[in-house]
Design an enzyme around this catalytic site. Structure first.
Site, PDB file in Angstrom:
ATOM      1  CG  ASP A  62     -51.079  18.841   0.955  1.00  0.00           C
ATOM      2  OD1 ASP A  62     -51.918  18.895   1.868  1.00  0.00           O
ATOM      3  OD2 ASP A  62     -51.229  19.409  -0.141  1.00  0.00           O
ATOM      4  CD  GLU A  98     -58.572  15.267   0.235  1.00  0.00           C
ATOM      5  OE1 GLU A  98     -58.819  15.567  -0.939  1.00  0.00           O
ATOM      6  OE2 GLU A  98     -58.625  16.091   1.168  1.00  0.00           O
TER       7      GLU A  98
END
Length: 568
Positions: A67, A241
């Site tokens: 991420d 997302e």
């Protein structure tokens, strides 16, 4: 920012009485001392792809660094990654050229910022975003912390080298928040949230809020859904997302991950005249994915997505993103890693160059950059050797704890690293007395020298290969009757089995080694300091894989001690 371990006089703590000859250290029973650790990566893809003078490897951060988010101020770039229940939290890296990176510490490095002591390995800190606000010369890191009653939080600093503020709890639900600072002084937060009524499994929305920079809080009543489901709700897209807002040439761009952070992962892009929408998807989406490619391609990289963009030192855009490198059994033991690609933004929409083709191991460097990875304090990549002799003044940032802080169970001196064992073992969702190093290659060898005298069958120390509290291997020395016994324990879904055991002489010192060749892991030991022998045949690394164990982390190698052993 830097966590410096002051020299602890272990003798004053009763842990070491003296240094002895023959490489032995006189230890207090029950407390192991690790005098060195060596990790060597041996992946064939790097042997097949030697670097030219103008090339560098991607991933830029190997192992469990998922991420990624990136920002810049002037010539300085800062990059952060998710850390979940790892302590300290949110590793942060600095570069001036996007090729050579130094870890400068962790954003969440003290108890007031990080409360993950009782959470599972894949809970905790998710999907951080780092941004620089030129309007007030301040850096912000925003994230979701699924622990400690935090939820969505933001921290700030004028200088990432000097540490970060305590968290400010933000008044909204959902996950994956990202902050955007417009050039007119206004600010906005976008994030993933649940729809008012889910139409199918995986249906999510992206929301935007106006943000009060003075009060450091979203402005009540300003929230708005700007993406429902994904690029095309009629196709039932899942898990929109990881949103990020950008502004270029007067237009606002919203980039998101879509498809879930697995083999359907992708990156998609939208455009608007306003940061609050409406946002229209690009005519060609996704702009980054590997999901459509031949599953049997060589040197496969997969699951690409969860990206962030930045302008490079050469004026060209680049994107960092997560992806995985599975082994020959398609298992994901190194976890989600940080990759980078150049981005073509000469047209209306950004496009990852080569992002829809099989990802390659090496890239061309930006003009004028010299590759120094693995030198002068820069993070290594490719095949490399990491050697730790545990100096008394500092501990490398790559050493981490899980849930609990490292400082609470370790002491470092010229004799090595002493671990004061906790009464719980590696299989609980509580702090354990284990110092971890991420697995960064499909093929590796990790070796440590341990001086240790267990007191009873409740004592054990050695190496663990750890995917989670429910999936792991323990390879260590304990005591059974009057014998010192080396055991190998496998834990799968929380159920443990001792695969092998062997009586050893008084283990002062003993060398312990784990060697992985893809999915096959061999656990070796040496009592004479030279000759290694396996405790049993190679065992499967299946339980160390993300797509077997579940969750979001990669495997880690731990130096481990416990006073709550159950492997006998």
């Amino acid at each position: 920012m830097k966590n410096s371990f002051k020299t602890f006089a272990l003798s004053a703590l009763g842990l070491i009485a003296c240094s002895c000859t023959n490489n032995q250290v006189e230890v207090t029973p029950g407390t192991p001392v690790f005098s060195n650790f060596t990790y060597t990566g041996q992946d064939a893809v790097y042997d097949k792809n030697p670097l030219g003078t103008d090339e560098f490897y991607s991933p830029i951060l190997q192992g469990c660094y998922p991420d990624p988010s990136i920002c810049k101020k002037g010539n300085d770039y800062y990059l952060v990654c998710s850390s979940f229940a790892i302590n300290p939290g949110v590793p942060i890296f600095h570069s001036t050229d996007l090729v050579n990176w130094k870890q400068i510490g962790h954003v969440l490095d003290r108890p007031s910022q990080l409360k993950v002591e009782d959470t599972g390995i894949s809970a905790g800190v998710y999907a951080p975003t780092i941004r620089y606000n030129a309007n007030n010369d301040t850096f912000y890191m925003i994230t979701t912390e699924f622990a400690g009653g935090f939820g969505n939080i933001i921290v700030k600093t004028k200088d990432p080298m000097q540490g970060w503020s305590d968290p400010i709890k933000l008044n909204f639900e959902g996950i994956d928040p990202s902050i955007f600072f417009d050039d007119n002084g206004k600010a906005y937060i976008v994030h993933n949230d649940a729809p008012k009524k889910a139409l199918y499994e995986g249906h999510r929305v992206i929301k935007v809020w106006e943000y009060d920079v003075e009060k450091d809080q979203v402005i009540p009543g300003t929230d708005k859904v700007i993406v429902n489901g994904g690029v095309d709700i009629k196709k039932k897209p899942i898990w929109i997302e990881a949103p990020h807002l950008y502004k270029k040439d007067g237009k606002y761009y919203l980039m998101c991950a879509e498809g879930g952070t697995g083999d359907m992962h992708s990156e998609v892009i939208f455009i608007s005249n306003s940061p609050k929408g409406p946002f229209k998807p690009a005519p060609e989406n996704p702009i980054l994915s590997q999901r459509h490619l031949n599953a049997d391609r060589p040197d496969k990289v997969d699951w690409a997505g969860h990206a962030d963009l930045v302008e490079g030192p050469d004026g060209k855009y680049y994107g960092v993103f997560l992806a995985i490198r599975p082994n020959e059994q398609n298992r994901v033991n190194t976890g989600r890693e940080t990759f980078i690609l150049p981005v073509d933004w000469t047209g209306t929409f950004p496009v990852f160059e080569g992002g829809m083709e099989p990802l390659k191991a090496k890239l061309k460097m930006p003009a004028g950059v010299t590759n120094q990875t693995g030198q002068n304090g820069y993070f290594p990549n490719g095949n490399f050797t990491f050697t730790e002799t545990f100096p008394s003044d500092t501990l490398d940032y790559r050493w981490v704890g899980v849930r609990g802080a490292r400082e609470k169970f370790i002491s470092v001196s010229p004799d090595g690293l002493a671990i004061t064992p906790y009464d719980v073992n590696i299989k609980v969702a509580l702090p354990t007395s284990t110092l971890f190093y991420r697995q960064q290659h499909l093929n590796f060898t990790a070796t440590t020298t341990m001086n240790y005298i267990p007191r009873s069958e409740k004592d054990l120390a050695g190496i663990t290969c750890y995917q989670s509290e429910s999936f792991n291997y323990v390879f260590g020395v304990t005591k059974k009757g009057e014998d010192y016994v080396l055991v190998l324990q496998r834990t799968e879904k929380g159920n443990s089995t001792v695969l092998a055991s062997v009586v050893v002489k008084e283990p002062r010192p003993i060398l312990l080694q784990v060697k992985a060749v893809g999915d096959q892991y061999t656990f070796n030991y040496s009592e004479d300091g030279t000759t290694f022998q396996p405790i049993t045949e190679p065992v499967s690394g299946d339980i160390l894989s993300t797509n077997v164990a579940g969750g979001f982390t990669g495997a880690m190698i731990g130096l481990y001690a416990t006073a709550g052993n159950d492997a006998i």
